[in-house]
Enzyme design. Structure first.
Site, mmCIF file in Angstrom:
data_model
loop_
_atom_site.group_PDB
_atom_site.id
_atom_site.type_symbol
_atom_site.label_atom_id
_atom_site.label_comp_id
_atom_site.label_asym_id
_atom_site.label_seq_id
_atom_site.Cartn_x
_atom_site.Cartn_y
_atom_site.Cartn_z
ATOM 1 N N ASP A 85 -2.247 -5.114 -5.900
ATOM 2 C CA ASP A 85 -2.961 -5.896 -4.884
ATOM 3 C C ASP A 85 -3.278 -7.309 -5.377
ATOM 4 O OD1 ASP A 85 -3.179 -3.735 -2.972
ATOM 5 O OD2 ASP A 85 -4.597 -2.834 -4.368
ATOM 6 N N HIS A 113 -7.299 0.741 -10.854
ATOM 7 C CA HIS A 113 -6.824 1.459 -9.675
ATOM 8 C C HIS A 113 -7.407 2.859 -9.688
ATOM 9 C CE1 HIS A 113 -4.032 3.258 -6.755
ATOM 10 N NE2 HIS A 113 -3.770 2.023 -6.366
#
Length: 434
Positions: free
Chosen positions: A369, A312
């Protein structure tokens, strides 16, 4: 700001002239201190240059705090793990809007207000007919959310605290209805009206998957997973779409237009489309047997292949939201017992990547995600709806940030500066002499 904080300064020296300027240093409750440069141009005749605002604090906020190095995400001081495990999305919405978790009476009243705002004006049904059937649901959302301001004139006075609150409630309540309508329209099914006897997450699943021809019972495991997905995406500090909402709001645009601007920004694949990219990557891999070859390409610096859903930009360690959502992912797949090669591929990819020293050493762990994409596919949502679901969840964060900004006494319209690199002033040449 404490007296000690007010006395801290940072000295900036111009090496060409030798002149120095003292700039105040401000400390937040948590996080990196900031240098207050509001008087920089006045004192030095210079602006700062910070493309993508990677080192610029654009506002003060009491809502969300992120420490990416430590993998910490707090909403109003509460860890995201506690909120996702122990609270409901409605409790988190209340905390983001008002500063603290509600007591039982406050929660009951808030849930009632949201529930009884879920219906949309009947004329909005006809608005959908202006879109092609194959229109992307996010294209529809940009249009219909912006159009809400044409239907609710009684809450557009942004200087009235009560009207701001009504608009906030309406947006939180109506976004799931509009999102479900966008989905139904895209697949040619009739719209399903919201039901006041269902929770926020249950109601959304009902509006998406029920049909008038037969009864529909919401699976509690799926409803809980949906509620967690909403909670884990509710706010994420000053990201691209939140900054867009704030910038639009600084012009005193109405809140419906501001949220529509946030939706437009979220639509970008670099922002809200990340979980869709996970499914597209899995489809590209195709089969579990192809995973080693795919991961070899990822490790090859000369190859542009990316491992979507791992690592991330903000979190340099483990994404704290992923830890919670992994549990929901396992629960949903176990509950549904789906025999889907793509989902089996995702589980195998997760297992291999988590045991591969290359990814472990680089802290490339599955992020929120990765798991949300798997859950939404298992529930039956097409990838085109993934970003729409993100918008439903993030609306409360956007409107909370907008509301906080509107309550700031020194609010001014946003006006970033630039470093001009075009031609200097030159003479105009008539067209017959060019």
């Amino acid at each position: 700001m404490s007296a000690d904080t007010a006395q801290k300064t940072f000295t900036l020296t111009n090496d060409q002239t030798g002149k120095s300027a003292k700039l105040p240093v401000l400390d937040g409750v948590l996080g990196t201190p900031v240098i207050d440069i509001r008087k920089l141009h006045e004192e030095t005749g210079h602006f700062t240059f910070d493309p993508s605002f990677m080192a610029t604090g654009s506002c003060k906020s009491r809502i969300t705090f992120i420490d990416g190095d430590k993998g910490v995400l707090l909403h109003r001081g509460y860890t995201i793990q506690d909120l996702a495990e122990k609270s409901t999305f409605m409790e988190v919405c209340y905390a983001l809007l008002y500063g603290d978790l509600p007591n039982a009476k406050e929660l009951k009243e808030f849930e009632h207000n949201i529930t009884y705002h879920t219906m949309v004006h009947e004329q909005l049904h006809f608005f959908f007919r202006g879109f092609r059937r194959d229109a992307h649901p996010m294209a529809i959302m940009c249009g219909v959310v912006g159009a809400l301001s044409a239907f609710y004139h009684d809450s557009l006075d942004i200087h009235d605290p009560q009207q701001r609150e009504i608009s906030a409630h309406r947006l939180i309540a109506k976004l799931p209805t509009l999102a479900a309508m966008s989905y139904k329209y895209s697949i040619g099914q009739p719209f399903m009206y919201p039901r006041n006897d269902l929770s926020f997450a249950e109601n959304f699943l009902y509006m998406c998957f029920a049909v008038p021809a037969e009864p529909y019972t919401v699976n509690p495991v799926l409803a809980r997973a949906m509620d967690r997905i909403f909670t884990l995406h509710a706010d994420h500090e000053q990201n691209a779409s939140t900054s867009t909402v704030r910038l639009a709001g600084s012009s005193q645009a109405n809140p419906f237009a501001c949220i529509a601007a946030g939706i437009a920004c979220l639509w970008g694949p670099a922002h809200g489309g990340a979980n869709q990219a996970v499914l597209e990557m899995l489809e590209e891999i195709g089969h579990k047997d192809n995973i080693p070859e795919f991961l070899a390409k990822v490790k090859d610096k000369g190859d542009n292949t990316r491992l979507m859903g791992f690592g991330h930009r903000v979190y340099k360690n483990y994404d704290p939201r992923a830890e919670v959502l992994k549990k929901s992912c396992d629960e949903v797949l176990a509950e549904l017992g789906i025999n889907d090669p793509l989902l089996e591929l995702a589980q195998e990819l997760e297992r291999i990547a988590l045991s591969d020293p290359y990814f472990v050493e680089r802290k490339l762990f599955p992020n929120v995600d990765f798991y949300s994409g798997i859950i939404l596919k298992a529930m039956g949502f097409p990838t085109s709806m993934f970003t729409v679901l993100f918008a439903v969840a993030r609306t409360v964060g956007w409107i909370s940030q907008w509301k906080e900004m509107m309550e700031e006494p020194a609010l001014k319209i946003g006006r970033p500066r630039q470093l001009y690199t075009g031609p200097a002033q030159r003479d105009y040449v008539p067209v017959d002499k060019r």
